[in-house]
Design a protein around this motif. Structure first.
Motif, PDB file in Angstrom:
ATOM      1  N   ILE A 244      44.992  52.590  20.364  1.00  0.00           N
ATOM      2  CA  ILE A 244      43.567  52.504  20.025  1.00  0.00           C
ATOM      3  C   ILE A 244      42.768  53.046  21.207  1.00  0.00           C
ATOM      4  CG2 ILE A 244      41.646  50.921  19.558  1.00  0.00           C
ATOM      5  CD1 ILE A 244      43.586  49.039  18.258  1.00  0.00           C
ATOM      6  N   GLU A 245      41.944  54.038  20.930  1.00  0.00           N
ATOM      7  CA  GLU A 245      41.102  54.582  21.997  1.00  0.00           C
ATOM      8  C   GLU A 245      40.040  53.550  22.353  1.00  0.00           C
ATOM      9  OE1 GLU A 245      41.424  58.154  22.887  1.00  0.00           O
ATOM     10  OE2 GLU A 245      43.310  57.758  21.823  1.00  0.00           O
ATOM     11  N   CYS A 246      39.878  53.310  23.644  1.00  0.00           N
ATOM     12  CA  CYS A 246      38.807  52.407  24.072  1.00  0.00           C
ATOM     13  C   CYS A 246      38.509  52.622  25.547  1.00  0.00           C
ATOM     14  CB  CYS A 246      39.152  50.940  23.788  1.00  0.00           C
ATOM     15  SG  CYS A 246      40.478  50.307  24.788  1.00  0.00           S
ATOM     16  N   ASP A 247      37.365  52.122  25.993  1.00  0.00           N
ATOM     17  CA  ASP A 247      36.920  52.313  27.375  1.00  0.00           C
ATOM     18  C   ASP A 247      36.979  51.030  28.177  1.00  0.00           C
ATOM     19  OD1 ASP A 247      35.784  55.153  26.941  1.00  0.00           O
ATOM     20  OD2 ASP A 247      34.892  53.954  25.343  1.00  0.00           O
ATOM     21  N   VAL A 248      36.906  49.907  27.470  1.00  0.00           N
ATOM     22  CA  VAL A 248      36.903  48.608  28.139  1.00  0.00           C
ATOM     23  C   VAL A 248      37.826  47.662  27.376  1.00  0.00           C
ATOM     24  CG1 VAL A 248      35.500  46.591  28.762  1.00  0.00           C
ATOM     25  CG2 VAL A 248      34.552  48.891  29.021  1.00  0.00           C
TER      26      VAL A 248
END
Lengths: 438, 87
Positions: A244-248
């Motif tokens: 899953i793409e995520c930043d945080v």
């Protein structure tokens, strides 16, 4: 010299301070921060809204608040205690606060379970994300994943979503369901949890049971996580990994009480609901050391309302006043509930299978899983011996963050953590030289 | 909202809301790497957010090893991140 020195301005510490002040005693409340309320009531400076926060400030105005004080040790000298502190970070100074009695209300921090990539910027504890939001009004930009176990994940995810955060999902490693709903109605907190759940639904945040973030990816910061379905013992179900793409990532696996001062004072510890140590206390919050009391999360993670009851009990005990019966029954009830909650969200051993050789276990000293394993094969049997052989737990945080995981990785007795440390906070050496007598 | 206050991070101006911690202000400004580990040089950022883990250490006005998550920004502060390698 004060009748009571409270260490920690959270719900437990402030409740005790109030009771002591009500009975004519003198109180100092020492806290590393600069506001009353602790982590639970953390708020933006100047934003004192609501009855409970106003009440905390009213108490603060009646006692000596010693903000910016980080306690590095508490010494017993005859019938008094010297609480030794470093004050401030910009121009650190030393201070000693003395009292006839001490209340340890030092609270808890997130229990950390390591996994590959967890040291990347962008991966933070659930408590850390909550602190940024409640204390700084900050919602990290980008896509947020919330993972771990325990009811605390719900307010974190709901809070971030309500404040405009792009929360992609909550991954709860356990499968709460029947057990949790059987507790409904027993306590207001479940109703509260229900509120969070509906907020998540409103913001279209999925709640995924029996799943966890088992790896984090990125070069200089987080860009994606791997989530997977878990078996009952938290091993990865084959074929269930997905990216899953995520930043945080806000990740939390329950809480670890801050026990270092209790240990330094020689207070007896006992296994808490999870089997990990907590400070042993009597029905009136006395520890095994005369003059030392403990209340709140250090005596077993139970939440703010339980901590407040315990603080009140401690305040009565310090002043030698019989507590109202409702405090005792309230505390007993709160403890039973906390026990059930803690045992409903255990950390299962299977997380150890998520680790790769180069997974950082001790963040301070960059000791990897292979380093810890090497120490184990050289004879280490618990967090203390791993520390001697691999430096894990020897860095700045002194094993607060990795102690739980290191001990579990080598099969150590849960009661052997924390490792005894003479100094609870890093301390400029110059301050030691300046130290006077209390 | 109050007037923002300005500080420097690695020489670049950053605006913070009054009362924000250095870590909160940098997170809001999308600054994630606060230091690098010694030896491996791995980047680190805010982790525990409450002064426990020491991952968010920065140099503040020349003083190294300041926990940015528990220190509130003061106008004119000079924060250095990448120069801090070590704990």
């Amino acid at each position: 010299m004060y009748d009571l020195v409270v260490i920690g301005a959270g719900p437990a510490g402030m409740a005790a301070a109030e009771v002591v002040a009500d009975h004519g005693g003198t109180v100092a409340v020492v806290d590393a921060g600069d506001q009353p309320g602790g982590q639970f009531h953390r708020h933006r400076p100047g934003e004192v809204h609501g009855r409970r926060l106003e009440a905390l400030y009213a108490v603060a105005a009646r006692v000596d608040m010693r903000y910016g004080h980080r306690v590095w040790t508490v010494e017993r000298a005859g019938d008094r205690f010297a609480v030794r502190c470093v004050v401030g970070q910009r121009e650190p100074a030393s201070a000693v606060v003395s009292g006839r009695a001490v209340l340890l209300a030092t609270g808890a921090h997130d229990r950390v379970v390591p996994f590959p990539g967890a040291d990347l910027p962008g991966v933070m504890t659930a408590g850390g994300a909550q602190a940024l939001l409640k204390g700084g009004g900050v919602v990290p930009s980008g896509r947020i994943v919330v993972a771990g176990t325990g009811v605390f994940l719900l307010p974190v995810a709901a809070g971030l979503a309500a404040a405009g955060g792009r929360v992609r999902g909550v991954y709860e490693a356990n499968r709460p369901g029947r057990r949790l709903s059987s507790m409904a109605g027993e306590w207001g907190r479940i109703a509260e949890a229900g509120g969070y759940a509906s907020r998540l639904v409103r913001h279209r945040v999925g709640f995924h049971r029996g799943q966890a973030v088992v790896a984090a990816h990125g070069r200089d910061r987080l860009t994606a996580v791997t989530v997977a379905r878990l078996t009952a013992n938290w091993r990865v179900v084959p074929g269930s990994r997905r990216r899953i793409e995520c930043d945080v990532l806000a990740v939390g696996y329950g809480f670890t009480p801050q026990l270092e001062l209790a240990e330094a004072l020689g207070c007896r510890l006992e296994p808490g609901a999870s089997g990990d140590p907590v400070v042993a206390v009597s029905a009136t919050q006395r520890t095994s050391v005369p003059g030392v009391y403990a209340a709140g999360e250090v005596t077993g993670v139970g939440g703010a309302s339980s901590a407040e009851l315990e603080g009140r009990l401690a305040g009565h005990a310090v002043m030698g006043v019989r507590p109202p019966g409702r405090l005792l029954t309230g505390r007993a009830q709160a403890r039973r509930f906390a026990y059930r909650l803690e045992t409903a969200f255990p950390v299962r051993d299977g997380w150890r299978s998520w680790l790769t050789d180069d997974t950082v276990v001790c963040r301070c000293e960059s000791v990897t899983w292979s380093g810890v394993r090497g120490a184990a094969s050289a004879g280490a049997v618990d967090a203390r011996t791993v520390k001697l052989l691999s430096r894990a737990g020897m860095g700045y945080c002194q094993g607060r963050v990795c102690g739980y995981a290191v001990n579990r990785l080598v099969g150590g007795d849960p009661m052997s953590v924390p490792v005894r440390r003479p100094i609870a906070q890093p301390l400029p050496l110059g301050l030691l030289a300046e130290e006077g007598e209390p | 909202m109050n007037e923002p206050i300005r500080f420097l991070c690695d020489g670049e101006p950053v605006d913070a809301e009054p009362g924000q911690t250095i870590a909160a202000a940098l997170t809001a400004a999308d600054v994630w790497t606060l230091r690098r580990t010694r030896g491996t040089g791995r980047p680190r950022g805010v982790f525990c957010g409450m002064g426990v883990c020491f991952d968010c250490l920065v140099t503040l006005n020349g003083r190294p090893d300041v926990r940015s998550c528990v220190e509130r920004v003061v106008a004119g502060d000079e924060v250095v991140t990448t120069g801090v390698r070590d704990v």
